[in-house]
Structures are given as C-alpha cells and as structure tokens.
Scaffold this motif. Structure first.
Motif, PDB file in Angstrom:
ATOM      1  N   VAL B  78       0.594  -0.928   0.004  1.00  0.00           N
ATOM      2  CA  VAL B  78      -0.184   0.032  -0.098  1.00  0.00           C
ATOM      3  C   VAL B  78       1.098   1.268  -0.119  1.00  0.00           C
ATOM      4  O   VAL B  78       0.270   2.201  -0.719  1.00  0.00           O
ATOM      5  N   GLU B  79       2.196   1.318   0.937  1.00  0.00           N
ATOM      6  CA  GLU B  79       2.822   2.536   0.700  1.00  0.00           C
ATOM      7  C   GLU B  79       3.636   2.940  -0.548  1.00  0.00           C
ATOM      8  O   GLU B  79       4.475   3.320  -1.539  1.00  0.00           O
ATOM      9  N   GLY B  82      -0.905   5.941  -4.273  1.00  0.00           N
ATOM     10  CA  GLY B  82      -0.818   7.040  -3.588  1.00  0.00           C
ATOM     11  C   GLY B  82       0.159   7.993  -2.277  1.00  0.00           C
ATOM     12  O   GLY B  82       0.415   6.750  -1.098  1.00  0.00           O
ATOM     13  N   ASP B  83       0.681   8.804  -2.090  1.00  0.00           N
ATOM     14  CA  ASP B  83       1.126   9.657  -0.387  1.00  0.00           C
ATOM     15  C   ASP B  83      -0.118  10.217   0.089  1.00  0.00           C
ATOM     16  O   ASP B  83      -0.517  10.230  -0.618  1.00  0.00           O
ATOM     17  N   ILE B  84       0.707   9.926   1.161  1.00  0.00           N
ATOM     18  CA  ILE B  84      -0.438  10.726   1.919  1.00  0.00           C
ATOM     19  C   ILE B  84      -0.900  12.052   1.691  1.00  0.00           C
ATOM     20  O   ILE B  84      -2.643  12.643   1.771  1.00  0.00           O
ATOM     21  N   LEU B  87      -3.043  11.094  -3.068  1.00  0.00           N
ATOM     22  CA  LEU B  87      -3.380  10.278  -2.766  1.00  0.00           C
ATOM     23  C   LEU B  87      -3.840   9.965  -4.593  1.00  0.00           C
ATOM     24  O   LEU B  87      -4.164  10.283  -5.027  1.00  0.00           O
ATOM     25  N   GLN B  91      -7.517   5.556  -4.069  1.00  0.00           N
ATOM     26  CA  GLN B  91      -7.201   5.947  -3.140  1.00  0.00           C
ATOM     27  C   GLN B  91      -8.529   7.239  -3.041  1.00  0.00           C
ATOM     28  O   GLN B  91      -9.227   7.376  -2.559  1.00  0.00           O
TER      29      GLN B  91
END
Lengths: 791, 161
Positions: B78-79, B82-84, B87, B91
């Motif tokens: 999952v990492e 996308g990025d926090i 997304l 996501q």
C-alpha cells in the motif's frame, strides 16, 4: 453573511480526516509500533474447558534460545491483584479475574502460561515445550444444565452457577394474558457470536526508564477505564501509567473490556523494566475475545382481537461464560434482553425474568447492540406470529401499537423511558420506499410460482447517549454517564480539542471537529482533535454504547461555546466595541457591519504574546481555553424500522437478501456520510448474526469455530445494497439534538431477516425461532414440515 | 535458531538485500524488517485478505507466503500507491465514498482492487462484489467500497479509452 444562510458544518458530508493516513499505510495501529529492544509474548492457553492445574513444567522451554522468562499464576499473580467486576444488583455473584489461570482453568483458550522472548517466533517455539498436567473436571457447556443445580460449579466457591438473576413485573400480566383473544409464544434461541474486529487485540507497554513510567498502547475502546483498573491491579500511581488507544481496527464491543493479556503485558513491562508487546492471532481472538448474544428466551405475547398489545412475559437464560467480565459484569447482556423486550410499543403489562449462568466458555461481554438484537428478534417474531393469527398485515399491527405523539415520554414495562422519537414515521417511510403494497402483490405472484419469497419487518427503539442517571451496564457502579472536552486556542492560534473518548472506525476525529468548528465559528480543517489518551483528561471512560456523538459531541459543544465567548470578549476589548457586535465565523473575528476583522492567530498573539495589549487585571482572567463536562442524565432514544426482502433457494437453502431498507431516527446528523456507513456496517453484522455467525463449542467445551473458515463473517457477496432513510429529528433531551446511532443496524437486522425467512416459509407453517438461520437449520425445519405434511 | 539465508527483493521500486530465516513470513518481513507496516495481518490463515500485496503484479496473501519465496520478486504494498498528501485515484475514490471506517482492512482492499482494475475496468457490481469477496471488512458493510470501486473503474476506463 446572514447567520441563517451560512453553510452548516454539522450535517455536511465532510470527508474524513482519518482517511489519508489510513489509505496510505500510515495509520498507527498498536502492532505497527516498534520499540527498540521490546520483548514479545506468547500465551500457552488451556486445552480444557474445565480442569484443575496440577503441575506446570517450564524448565525445558526456559532454556530455549531467546527466552527471557516464563511466568505462571504462581509468579505473575503475586504481582497483580485480582480484578473484580462489582455490581449493585441483588444476589449478583462476582468472579475474580486473574492475569493467568489460578489453580483451575474454566474455558478453552484461557491464558495459563506466558512466555517472554526476544521475538514472537521464539516465544511460540517455547510454547511447545511447556508441559501442563491437568485433572479434568466436568465441562459445564449447556446453559440449562449449568443452571439446573445438577452441574458442578464453574467457580467452586460460589453458591450456584447463576451469577445474576432479576425479576420484575409491571401491571397484571397473568390477568391480562388470560383475557387475551390472541396469544403467541415460543422458545427462542440466539446463538453465541463474537465481534471479529479485523484488527485482533494488541497491547504494547512501553517502559520509560527515566521516569520509571509506563505507556500502554492498547487496541481498546476504553482507555480511561483500563488506566483506572491497571492502577489498582498493579498498584502504580496514575501519573506513571498512561493508556493510549491509537488507531484501533474496529471494536464493536470486543475491545471494550479489560483482558488478562492486557494485565500481563503491563505487569511484565513493569517487572522487567522493558517494553513488552503482545498481538493476538486470529485463533486466539476467536477463543478469548469476549463473546455475546447467547440466550434462550421463552416469551409470550397476548393481544386483544383488534390487535392491541395486552401482555408480554419473557424468561431469559443467558449463557455468560466463565467469568463476569470487567467492568460490565455478567449482567450486561442478559439483563438488557429483558429490559428492552417491550420495544417501541404501548404495552401496560410486562413481566421479565432473567438469569445469567456461568459455563465453561469464554466470558461474554459487550457486542454491538448488547441485548437488543436478541430482544428485538424475539419481540418482532412475536409481533409477526400475532399478525399471522390475526390475519393482519405486520406493518399495520406495528403502526397500531407504536407509542405516538403525546404519549412520549413513555415508560415501558421495564422502567426504560422513551423520549420522543419517530417510531411510526420511520416505518411509514420504509414501506413507502419499498412500495410495500406492490411488493406484497409481487410476493403473491412469486408464491404462486413456487418461489420462497419473504418480507420481514423489524421495529425497535434503543437507549443511547446514556447519562449518569443509570450506568451503561445494569448495576455497574462505574459512572459511564459523563464525558469531558477541553478546547484550547494556543498562542499560535491553533484550535486543539481534547476528548477522553476513543475512536475505532466511528470517524470521531472528523465528526467532533465538525461540532467544535460550527460551535466556535472556525473552519473544520482548523480544529485538531485529540482522542483516546488517558493523559490528556482527568477522567473518561471511552467509546461504547452509542454514546460518543451524544456525550463527547455535547461536551465539545459546551467547551466550544465557552471558548467562543472568550474569543468574543477578547475581541471586543481589542476592537473596543460591545461584545454583541463581535461575530466569529469561518475562523475570522468580525465587527458586525464593518470590514474590521482579525484572524484567530492575531487574536491569540494579542491575548498571549503581545505586551501591553491588555491590563494586568484583564490578562489574568483571559485565556482562550475551556474544559466542560456534559451529562445527558437520562440519555435519549434512537429508533428504526428495517425491512428485508429475501428469496430462499429451495435446493441449497441459501437465503438471499434481495432488498434491504433501514429507516431510522438518529436525531440531528453530524455527518450523513458517516451515519450511512455506520448503518451499513451495523446491518452487515446483523446479517451475520441472522444467517452465518455462530461460535460453536462441543460437549467438551472445545471451540469448533477457531478460524474464519469456520466462523463465517459476511463477505461482499452476502451483504446487499442497503437503502438508508433518515428522520433527522433533533432529540429533545440532548445538547445538539444528537442521538446515538452506532449499534442500531445490528439490532434490527436479525429480526427483520428472521421475519422475512419465516414469511417466505409461511406456506409450510414454519416459524423461525433460532438464529443464525444456517442452511442446515433451514433444511431440517423444511424437511420436518414436509414429513409432517406426509403423515 | 535456524540459519538465515539472503534474499533480494524490490519493494515499491526500492531494492532490499536482507538475511532472513527460511520460516519468516513475508508479511512479518515487510512489517518488521522493512518497516512497511501498512500491510496488516488480520488472520494469518489467508482468509481475511488484510495482508494482500502485489507480487510481480498479482495480488497475493503475504501471510501465506514466506519471505524467501519472494526472492527476486517485485513487490508492491500500500505504501507504493499514492502519498498521504497526494492520494492516487483509487485512494481518492475510497475517501470520497467513505469506503473505510477503522481502516484496518483498507490496505488489502486497495491492493486487491488495484490488481482487479489492472485487468479489467468494465465491471458489473456483481463482478466487483465477487472480486472483493476474499477481503473481509467488518465496518462498512461493503456498500461504500463497491461504490468507490465502481467509480474508480469508470474513471480508469474513461482515462484508458
């Protein structure tokens, strides 16, 4: 902008602030946390349902690689006090809970020995080299036998296996029943369930050398209760023990009790002065996390020839398992089955009788709905059976008997009071949505074609947001009726709202931010919400019993209003205008009717940091912070009607849910997106209870359902699309008008589905009196009916 | 203690060379050795799907796989989506549709759906539900997940066509 036309934050479908971290693998669940040098535990659990522990040999295991220590009751119970779930109920018998089984094991899966090792693999290796001699005792598995007096005692120092018993009567039940034109009765059985949160229980006690203090990171719903309990059990000052519930992967009641493993992890961390972690595997979860909904219920309902309810009697035998769980006690589930049985109906005469009996099974505890899924299943089955006898439509019979209008507040036979809620409107909206008349017509056609189609209604009411007048668990002396919020605008202008409650999927970071933002007049994204940390509040219990929106939302409202007043006061001094002319909206402080304004950051600087802005006298009394406690005292009522439409495959006996409608009154909605999600999830668990989920113990108390292949949780193919309708009427008795709504889906679904299945099988004359309605049970019922037809 | 053997894996584009015990689960290797704790363990029996990752583009249960079996493989967790702060489209759809509550099963859901949509974007609701049936969620009742996947599939289909 005119105050009445401003967009509302409460009631908006705000996207969740929890999501970005959880969607990217950046959540912080307990087991995700790794501390250098931490030790790992593995438990050797009882293989016996009931046995004396004669000897435990750990010598060989202790010499294995990576083993730090092995502990039994002899060594660990020395440093941990027994914990007792007290109750004010007459004749209640408590059962002390120990960190590890002392002398006797009472259910398969009970922790007996704990191995401490450098890693989990090595800890589990050592488990195999531990040898325990047991002397088997009689397994008390059947609850009726357990209650009979013939069975051995599950706790030999108690008077009987009945841990709790209660009887009450309102009105003249016998008289009313004997005068009833229509009487329906049955023996109903709700089989044992368990919560199955996707995250198994996990505990990490971090030892801080410099302060000799502990932080327990716990996948718990009740960090405040756990902190208070562990302080006593370990005899440690509260300031040296902090309990934090970080991201928690679902609870549903299964994480709302104190567990032996939680005591062991913390005690070993204190003893070894090391950080210690344990994470349950799924098999352990299925045999040691609290279970629920295990009741035999004999009930009878009497009505007059017009269909008016006259009398109800219910006799409940609840199988509570081996121990009275902390803090809720063994009374929690069975007592609430009888308490909620009369449902949303006008009914003058009710007698309830209940016993909670100990057996050699895992302890029962809270599970979504607590008592009400079983009571609703029984009452709503009786309503349908009565409608059948009367030749009246089930919807009509309910509408005829609902408490309405001026009858609120209405006290039901058990003493519970319903405040005004839209019982009739909910059912009417649900039948309208499904075009009920047409649906019944379709059913007549389906039946004529030999199809087994059924329509089932369930209506219920529940008490939510319970205040301090009564405890969330009957007779429990712990206050569950208050919550506190502390809101602070700091010197940078940031708004931080602290709550004692914890969140494990309820979206409280988002919804509480919405409440605070609207009440303070700031933007929702400007409010930081801190939850689930015993260190930030003097007192809190946690999140359970559909309480957090009401209690934390209420406390947050009060604190936000108080801080807003302080903002207004400071601003009126700074702008040199009367307070009435100050308006706070969207994070800006305005002088009404002018273009004079400042943001929170400027205000906070002026209040805290800038010299000479205020006189000494003003400054001493001016901060931008408030702590408020909220107690809804009685609590409020939430209600709903569910309608399920099912089709039964006559070959495989699979029940397919074709349509499902929930029409509910959860009061004023904070976030409709979140409300819908809670309802969907609740119904999915109710579907599990109705059709699939059953913890099975054999006659030796062995758990037969020890994996998710055997304990069947509904998947995406078993849960249909659910239509959710809202009454959205403010509760008259809570701040903000919120009603609790986290559990309702699970309360209505088993009854609605059972009624739908019974309706589908009406041509066979089959009643559904047992859940889950597995294909096997259906097959037997249908075969029996077919055979008796032949005879 | 058994001897350790070397493995080479590429996870989310980064190469790792590590020594592992042959019995070490791939899920433990990812979570504990590489610190990629977004992959969650829900049952260790291969039933719940929480630990789903991609191995050479196909979804697998990392709790049913040994780390050594992933030697020389390309893994996505999952990492690796996308990025926090940014997304990815899937996501984003999960967020828009409120397709997660506690978020514990979510990583596995996303990886299963990533695999599903990489192979087919014209999916009926029934096919979506079938495709998700190996991933248990206890919070959402699946409805919002199905909504998110339908919407993501439509978007992916629109982009590719």
């Amino acid at each position: 902008m005119d105050i009445n036309t401003r967009p509302k934050i409460i009631g908006a479908r705000v996207q969740r602030r929890e999501d970005p971290r959880l969607l990217t693998g950046n959540g912080a669940f307990v087991d995700d946390r790794q501390v250098p040098g931490m030790l790992h535990l593995a438990f050797r659990r009882s293989d016996f349902g009931h046995a004396k522990i004669l000897k435990i040999d750990t010598e060989e295991a202790a010499s294995m690689p990576g083993i730090i220590g092995i502990y039994t009751a002899e060594t660990l119970n020395e440093i941990t006090k027994p914990v007792i779930a007290f109750s004010n109920m007459k004749d209640y018998q408590a059962t002390p809970i120990r960190a590890l089984a002392q002398d006797v094991v009472r259910y398969v899966g009970e922790p007996v020995v704990v191995v401490v090792a450098e890693n989990r693999y090595l800890a589990e290796d050592a488990l195999n080299e531990i040898f325990i001699d047991y002397e088997p005792l009689e397994n008390v598995v059947d609850p009726e036998y357990a209650a009979s007096g013939d069975a051995v005692l599950v706790h030999e120092d108690l008077k009987s296996n009945i841990l709790v018993a209660r009887e009450f009567e309102r009105g003249e039940v016998d008289e009313a029943m004997s005068s009833a034109a229509i009487r329906v009765k049955g023996r109903f059985r709700s089989r044992r369930k368990t919560a199955v949160a996707m995250e198994t229980r996990s505990y990490l006690a971090e030892f801080e050398k410099s302060s000799q203090s502990l932080t327990l990171h716990s996948s718990t719903q009740i960090p405040g209760i756990i902190r208070d309990a562990l302080v006593d059990i370990l005899d440690i000052p509260g300031h040296r023990l902090r309990v934090v519930a970080p991201d928690v992967g679902g609870g549903f009641g299964g994480k709302a009790s104190l567990y032996p493993e939680e005591i062991v992890v913390t005690a070993l961390s204190k003893l070894l002065k090391r950080s210690v972690k344990w994470t349950s595997d799924r098999m352990e979860d299925l045999m040691s996390t609290s279970q629920a909904f295990d009741e035999i219920i004999d009930a009878e309902l009497g009505l007059d020839s017009e269909g008016n309810l006259l009398a109800l009697s219910a006799d409940v035998l609840g199988d509570v398992g081996a121990y009275s769980i902390y803090p809720w006690t063994a009374a929690l589930e069975p007592i609430q089955v009888v308490s909620f049985m009369p449902g949303p109906y006008r009914l003058a005469n009710y007698r309830g009788k209940v016993r909670g009996v100990a057996t050699n099974k895992p302890p029962t505890g809270p599970y979504r709905g607590v008592g009400r899924p079983a009571s609703t299943f029984v009452m709503e089955r009786l309503m349908d059976m009565a409608a059948g006898k009367l030749g009246m439509d089930p919807a009509e019979l309910r509408l005829k008997n609902f408490v309405v209008g001026d009858e609120f507040p209405y006290r039901i036979g058990s003493g519970i009071v319903w405040d005004k809620s839209e019982f009739s409107e909910c059912l009417n909206k649900a039948t309208e949505k499904l075009d009920y008349e047409t649906l019944r017509e379709k059913q007549r056609i389906a039946r004529s074609q030999g199809r087994l189609m059924g329509i089932g209604i369930a209506s219920y009411a529940e008490l939510t947001g319970i205040g301090s007048r009564i405890s969330a668990a009957p007779g429990m002396p712990i206050n569950t009726g208050t919550e506190t919020a502390r809101i602070r605008v700091d010197s940078s202008g940031s708004v931080i709202a602290y709550f004692g409650v914890a969140s494990h999927g309820q979206s409280l970071e988002t919804t509480l931010a919405q409440v605070v933002a609207e009440e303070m007049g700031v933007k929702v994204e400007d409010v930081e919400v801190v939850l689930g940390d015993s260190a930030v509040m003097a007192h809190s219990t946690g999140t359970y019993a559909s309480r957090s929106a009401v209690l934390a939302g209420g406390a947050g409202t009060l604190a936000a209003r108080a801080v807003r007043e302080k903002i207004v006061e400071a601003a009126s001094l700074l702008f040199e205008v009367p307070a009435e002319e100050i308006d706070v909206y969207d994070g800006l402080i305005h002088v009404s009717g002018t273009n004079r304004k400042m943001d929170l950051r400027e205000l906070a600087r002026a209040v805290y940091s800038e010299m000479g802005r205020f006189t000494k006298e003003v400054r001493e009394n001016l901060d931008l912070e408030a702590t408020k406690l909220y107690d809804p005292y009685f609590g409020t009522t939430t209600s709903a009607s569910h309608i399920a439409v099912v089709d039964i495959d006559p070959e495989t006996f699979k029940v397919k849910i074709e349509q499902y409608v929930v029409s509910e009154d959860c009061g004023r909605m904070i976030n409709p997106l979140v409300v819908d999600g809670q309802v969907h999830g609740g119904v999915a668990q109710g579907i599990g209870a109705a059709l699939y989920e059953e913890v099975i113990h054999d006659e030796n108390g062995q758990v037969v359902t020890a994996s998710l292949v055997d304990y069947l949780v509904p998947s995406s193919c078993e849960v249909p699309t659910i239509d959710v309708l809202h009454a959205d009427t403010r509760s008259p008795s809570t701040i903000g008008g919120f009603r609790g709504m986290g559990e309702g889906g699970t309360i209505g679904a088993p009854a609605a589905i059972a009624n739908a299945v019974a309706d589908a099988l009406a041509p066979f004359g089959i009643e559904i009196n047992e859940i889950p309605i597995s294909p096997e049970r259906l097959y037997r019922l249908i075969e029996k009916a077919r055979n008796s037809e032949k005879d | 203690m058994t001897r350790k053997v070397p493995i080479n894996v590429r996870v989310n584009g980064t190469k790792y060379e590590r020594m592992v015990e042959p019995r070490r689960l791939l899920s433990d290797f990812l979570r504990e050795d590489l610190g990629l704790t977004g992959t969650h363990m829900g049952c260790e029996h291969g039933v719940c799907g929480a630990c789903t990752i991609l191995l050479d583009g196909d979804s697998i249960r990392s709790c049913l796989c040994l780390a050594i079996q992933a030697d020389n493989a390309e893994l996505t967790t999952v990492e690796g989506l996308g990025d926090i702060e940014a997304l990815n489209p899937l996501q984003q759809k999960f967020r828009e549709h409120h397709a997660l509550q506690c978020g514990f099963c979510t990583s596995g859901m996303l990886m299963t759906v990533t695999d599903m949509l990489s192979k087919n974007t014209s999916l009926t609701d029934e096919e979506i539900r079938e495709g998700l049936s190996g991933n248990l969620c206890r919070c959402t009742g699946y409805q919002h997940i199905v909504d998110a996947v339908r919407d993501a599939a439509k978007q992916a289909g629109d982009v590719s066509s």
